[in-house]
Design a protein around this motif. Structure first.
Motif, PDB file in Angstrom:
ATOM      1  N   MET A 150     -29.557 -19.492 -20.902  1.00 57.53           N
ATOM      2  CA  MET A 150     -30.272 -18.562 -20.200  1.00 57.53           C
ATOM      3  C   MET A 150     -31.673 -18.717 -20.452  1.00 57.53           C
ATOM      4  SD  MET A 150     -28.842 -16.995 -17.436  1.00 57.53           S
ATOM      5  CE  MET A 150     -29.873 -15.163 -17.593  1.00 57.53           C
ATOM      6  N   LYS A 151     -32.065 -19.155 -21.747  1.00 59.97           N
ATOM      7  CA  LYS A 151     -33.349 -19.310 -22.326  1.00 59.97           C
ATOM      8  C   LYS A 151     -34.396 -19.829 -21.414  1.00 59.97           C
ATOM      9  CE  LYS A 151     -35.636 -19.682 -26.649  1.00 59.97           C
ATOM     10  NZ  LYS A 151     -35.477 -20.130 -28.132  1.00 59.97           N
ATOM     11  N   GLU A 152     -34.058 -20.945 -20.849  1.00 57.99           N
ATOM     12  CA  GLU A 152     -35.098 -21.643 -19.934  1.00 57.99           C
ATOM     13  C   GLU A 152     -35.406 -20.791 -18.595  1.00 57.99           C
ATOM     14  OE1 GLU A 152     -32.464 -22.934 -21.003  1.00 57.99           O
ATOM     15  OE2 GLU A 152     -32.817 -24.810 -22.129  1.00 57.99           O
ATOM     16  N   VAL A 153     -34.221 -20.044 -18.094  1.00 55.29           N
ATOM     17  CA  VAL A 153     -34.383 -19.266 -17.010  1.00 55.29           C
ATOM     18  C   VAL A 153     -35.198 -17.966 -17.242  1.00 55.29           C
ATOM     19  CG1 VAL A 153     -33.034 -17.858 -15.083  1.00 55.29           C
ATOM     20  CG2 VAL A 153     -32.260 -20.092 -16.113  1.00 55.29           C
ATOM     21  N   LEU A 154     -34.838 -17.653 -18.281  1.00 56.79           N
ATOM     22  CA  LEU A 154     -35.620 -16.225 -18.853  1.00 56.79           C
ATOM     23  C   LEU A 154     -37.425 -16.533 -18.985  1.00 56.79           C
ATOM     24  CD1 LEU A 154     -33.328 -14.607 -21.334  1.00 56.79           C
ATOM     25  CD2 LEU A 154     -34.074 -13.880 -19.279  1.00 56.79           C
ATOM     26  N   GLU A 206     -30.583 -14.526 -24.250  1.00 50.76           N
ATOM     27  CA  GLU A 206     -31.091 -15.818 -24.505  1.00 50.76           C
ATOM     28  C   GLU A 206     -29.844 -16.662 -25.252  1.00 50.76           C
ATOM     29  OE1 GLU A 206     -34.212 -15.449 -27.115  1.00 50.76           O
ATOM     30  OE2 GLU A 206     -35.680 -14.881 -25.537  1.00 50.76           O
ATOM     31  N   SER A 207     -28.801 -15.921 -25.592  1.00 52.92           N
ATOM     32  CA  SER A 207     -27.868 -16.774 -26.149  1.00 52.92           C
ATOM     33  C   SER A 207     -26.723 -17.421 -25.270  1.00 52.92           C
ATOM     34  CB  SER A 207     -26.885 -15.844 -27.185  1.00 52.92           C
ATOM     35  OG  SER A 207     -26.237 -14.674 -26.587  1.00 52.92           O
ATOM     36  N   ILE A 208     -26.907 -16.920 -24.133  1.00 54.21           N
ATOM     37  CA  ILE A 208     -25.863 -17.455 -23.053  1.00 54.21           C
ATOM     38  C   ILE A 208     -26.162 -18.773 -22.591  1.00 54.21           C
ATOM     39  CG2 ILE A 208     -25.175 -17.154 -20.555  1.00 54.21           C
ATOM     40  CD1 ILE A 208     -25.720 -14.129 -20.898  1.00 54.21           C
ATOM     41  N   GLU A 209     -25.149 -19.634 -22.777  1.00 50.25           N
ATOM     42  CA  GLU A 209     -25.431 -21.182 -22.402  1.00 50.25           C
ATOM     43  C   GLU A 209     -25.128 -21.442 -21.017  1.00 50.25           C
ATOM     44  OE1 GLU A 209     -26.427 -23.492 -24.317  1.00 50.25           O
ATOM     45  OE2 GLU A 209     -26.626 -22.501 -26.099  1.00 50.25           O
ATOM     46  N   LEU A 210     -25.862 -22.187 -20.177  1.00 51.23           N
ATOM     47  CA  LEU A 210     -25.677 -22.569 -18.833  1.00 51.23           C
ATOM     48  C   LEU A 210     -25.478 -23.954 -18.842  1.00 51.23           C
ATOM     49  CD1 LEU A 210     -28.279 -20.610 -17.034  1.00 51.23           C
ATOM     50  CD2 LEU A 210     -26.005 -19.872 -17.504  1.00 51.23           C
ATOM     51  N   THR A 211     -24.884 -24.513 -17.816  1.00 50.36           N
ATOM     52  CA  THR A 211     -24.570 -25.930 -17.540  1.00 50.36           C
ATOM     53  C   THR A 211     -25.948 -26.284 -16.662  1.00 50.36           C
ATOM     54  OG1 THR A 211     -23.611 -25.667 -15.447  1.00 50.36           O
ATOM     55  CG2 THR A 211     -22.112 -25.623 -17.314  1.00 50.36           C
ATOM     56  N   GLU A 212     -26.088 -27.579 -16.517  1.00 48.13           N
ATOM     57  CA  GLU A 212     -27.128 -28.178 -15.770  1.00 48.13           C
ATOM     58  C   GLU A 212     -27.033 -27.552 -14.578  1.00 48.13           C
ATOM     59  OE1 GLU A 212     -30.801 -29.709 -15.296  1.00 48.13           O
ATOM     60  OE2 GLU A 212     -29.910 -29.473 -17.040  1.00 48.13           O
ATOM     61  N   GLU A 268     -29.920 -25.108 -12.667  1.00 43.81           N
ATOM     62  CA  GLU A 268     -30.641 -25.667 -11.436  1.00 43.81           C
ATOM     63  C   GLU A 268     -30.564 -24.426 -10.316  1.00 43.81           C
ATOM     64  OE1 GLU A 268     -33.089 -27.984 -11.157  1.00 43.81           O
ATOM     65  OE2 GLU A 268     -32.613 -28.353 -13.290  1.00 43.81           O
ATOM     66  N   LYS A 269     -29.361 -23.863 -10.348  1.00 45.33           N
ATOM     67  CA  LYS A 269     -29.211 -22.772  -9.386  1.00 45.33           C
ATOM     68  C   LYS A 269     -29.994 -21.621  -9.594  1.00 45.33           C
ATOM     69  CE  LYS A 269     -25.683 -20.659  -6.703  1.00 45.33           C
ATOM     70  NZ  LYS A 269     -24.084 -20.540  -6.352  1.00 45.33           N
ATOM     71  N   ALA A 270     -30.056 -21.297 -10.841  1.00 43.90           N
ATOM     72  CA  ALA A 270     -30.700 -20.215 -11.342  1.00 43.90           C
ATOM     73  C   ALA A 270     -32.195 -20.363 -11.122  1.00 43.90           C
ATOM     74  CB  ALA A 270     -30.342 -19.899 -12.831  1.00 43.90           C
ATOM     75  N   GLU A 286     -36.882 -18.378  -8.056  1.00 46.79           N
ATOM     76  CA  GLU A 286     -37.973 -18.651  -7.074  1.00 46.79           C
ATOM     77  C   GLU A 286     -37.800 -17.763  -5.870  1.00 46.79           C
ATOM     78  OE1 GLU A 286     -40.608 -20.300  -7.609  1.00 46.79           O
ATOM     79  OE2 GLU A 286     -40.089 -21.774  -9.410  1.00 46.79           O
ATOM     80  N   ARG A 287     -36.691 -17.655  -5.419  1.00 50.98           N
ATOM     81  CA  ARG A 287     -36.207 -16.981  -4.323  1.00 50.98           C
ATOM     82  C   ARG A 287     -36.682 -15.507  -4.523  1.00 50.98           C
ATOM     83  NH1 ARG A 287     -37.221 -18.167   0.367  1.00 50.98           N
ATOM     84  NH2 ARG A 287     -38.231 -16.405   0.302  1.00 50.98           N
ATOM     85  N   VAL A 288     -36.259 -14.803  -5.229  1.00 51.49           N
ATOM     86  CA  VAL A 288     -36.422 -13.347  -5.274  1.00 51.49           C
ATOM     87  C   VAL A 288     -37.859 -13.045  -5.496  1.00 51.49           C
ATOM     88  CG1 VAL A 288     -35.999 -11.339  -7.006  1.00 51.49           C
ATOM     89  CG2 VAL A 288     -34.258 -13.128  -6.537  1.00 51.49           C
ATOM     90  N   PHE A 289     -38.473 -13.872  -6.510  1.00 54.51           N
ATOM     91  CA  PHE A 289     -40.000 -13.637  -6.493  1.00 54.51           C
ATOM     92  C   PHE A 289     -40.965 -13.876  -5.305  1.00 54.51           C
ATOM     93  CE2 PHE A 289     -39.403 -13.735 -11.093  1.00 54.51           C
ATOM     94  CZ  PHE A 289     -40.148 -12.547 -11.537  1.00 54.51           C
ATOM     95  N   ALA A 290     -40.604 -14.819  -4.446  1.00 60.64           N
ATOM     96  CA  ALA A 290     -41.226 -15.197  -3.233  1.00 60.64           C
ATOM     97  C   ALA A 290     -40.763 -13.995  -2.208  1.00 60.64           C
ATOM     98  CB  ALA A 290     -40.656 -16.341  -2.596  1.00 60.64           C
ATOM     99  N   ASP A 291     -39.705 -13.388  -2.274  1.00 58.28           N
ATOM    100  CA  ASP A 291     -39.390 -12.151  -1.376  1.00 58.28           C
ATOM    101  C   ASP A 291     -40.046 -11.133  -1.863  1.00 58.28           C
ATOM    102  OD1 ASP A 291     -37.744 -13.687   0.102  1.00 58.28           O
ATOM    103  OD2 ASP A 291     -35.709 -13.270  -0.649  1.00 58.28           O
ATOM    104  N   PHE A 292     -40.084 -10.669  -2.916  1.00 60.36           N
ATOM    105  CA  PHE A 292     -40.862  -9.527  -3.401  1.00 60.36           C
ATOM    106  C   PHE A 292     -42.490  -9.762  -3.154  1.00 60.36           C
ATOM    107  CE2 PHE A 292     -37.015  -8.188  -5.559  1.00 60.36           C
ATOM    108  CZ  PHE A 292     -37.310  -6.913  -5.457  1.00 60.36           C
ATOM    109  N   THR A 293     -43.031 -10.934  -3.413  1.00 58.40           N
ATOM    110  CA  THR A 293     -44.545 -11.093  -2.982  1.00 58.40           C
ATOM    111  C   THR A 293     -44.775 -11.000  -1.646  1.00 58.40           C
ATOM    112  OG1 THR A 293     -44.510 -12.721  -4.729  1.00 58.40           O
ATOM    113  CG2 THR A 293     -46.432 -12.905  -3.123  1.00 58.40           C
TER     114      THR A 293
END
Length: 254
Positions: free
Chosen positions: A1-5, A193-199, A203-205, A210-217
């Motif tokens: 999750m580190k890259e997602v965060l 941050e310690s949670i591991e995600l697959t590729e 990508e889905k995350a 992007e979708r959530v922030f676009a909607d809120f904006t």
């Protein structure tokens, strides 16, 4: 999750530059007018109760992440009570006929706010991967951390006028918005941050963030437009948009 965060933090910084935030900070405008968008936010504020109770909350919780989400949903799912209290304190608890109420809540001026709620339901209701739900929660919390800080500053000014504490728009609500999921974990940031995600998950995350922030904006832009066209003491009367306001609306695509 580190890259997602990290992406969430990047989008959070971008979200902090919206015209809506600048509007909230403009002390030349009456604080009541800077919160005049409040009625237009009702479709989301009230739907958020159902989003937490009907979509995020799952019993029995079969793993630690669902337990965390349940704790978070229980807390977040009760904020609508504060919202109603604040509408009353701000003078919006007056009678209009039922047909006009429906037209307002499902009208053009609240379309983006409603879409934001619908999209959150759509993204989570049939999502089996709990890490994607966690991504959405983290994105929502990031936007709330930014917006509610500024709103709480306006509420401080409003309190000087009303002599009342405003539980939804004020400091007590902001204090609940840490920017992360609200759960009984010693160090939420480190845990996430310690949670591991697959590729594929990563990508889905990214797409969900992007979708959530676009909607809120888009919703904040819509709420800004509402506040610029509706006097705080005459919510259902549209006023002429000043040249300055028109330039602001043009800049956000209004």
């Amino acid at each position: 999750m580190k890259e997602v965060l990290a992406l969430i933090e990047k989008k959070k910084q971008e979200f902090a530059q919206t015209p809506f935030r600048a509007f909230l900070q403009d002390k030349s405008i009456d604080p009541r007018q800077r919160l005049a968008w409040a009625p237009s936010f009702a479709p989301f504020a009230m739907s958020f109760k159902d989003f937490n109770h009907l979509v995020l909350h799952k019993e029995p919780a079969t793993n630690k992440l669902q337990e965390m989400i349940n704790q978070h949903a229980y807390e977040d799912g009760h904020h609508w009570v504060w919202f109603l209290q604040d509408l009353k304190l701000m003078g919006y608890d007056y009678s209009i006929n039922f047909i006009d109420t429906l037209k307002f809540l499902w009208g053009k001026e609240t379309q983006k706010v409603r879409s934001m709620a619908y999209n959150l339901f759509g993204m989570c209701a049939f999502e089996d991967d709990i890490l994607m739900k966690l991504t959405i929660i983290e994105s929502i919390e990031a936007t709330g951390n930014v917006a509610l800080f500024e709103i709480a500053q306006v509420a401080k000014e409003l309190q000087q006028i009303t002599k009342q504490h405003h539980p939804y728009f004020g400091q007590s609500h902001y204090a609940k918005e840490t920017g992360h999921i609200q759960a009984e974990v010693e160090d939420v940031s480190s845990f996430l941050e310690s949670i591991e995600l697959t590729e594929a998950q990563r990508e889905k995350a990214f797409t969900l963030v992007e979708r959530v922030f676009a909607d809120f904006t888009e919703s904040m832009n819509e709420m800004l437009a509402f506040a610029q066209k509706h006097p705080y003491d005459q919510t259902f009367i549209t006023k002429a948009v000043s040249p300055l306001s028109q330039r602001t609306l043009s800049a956000v695509g209004g």
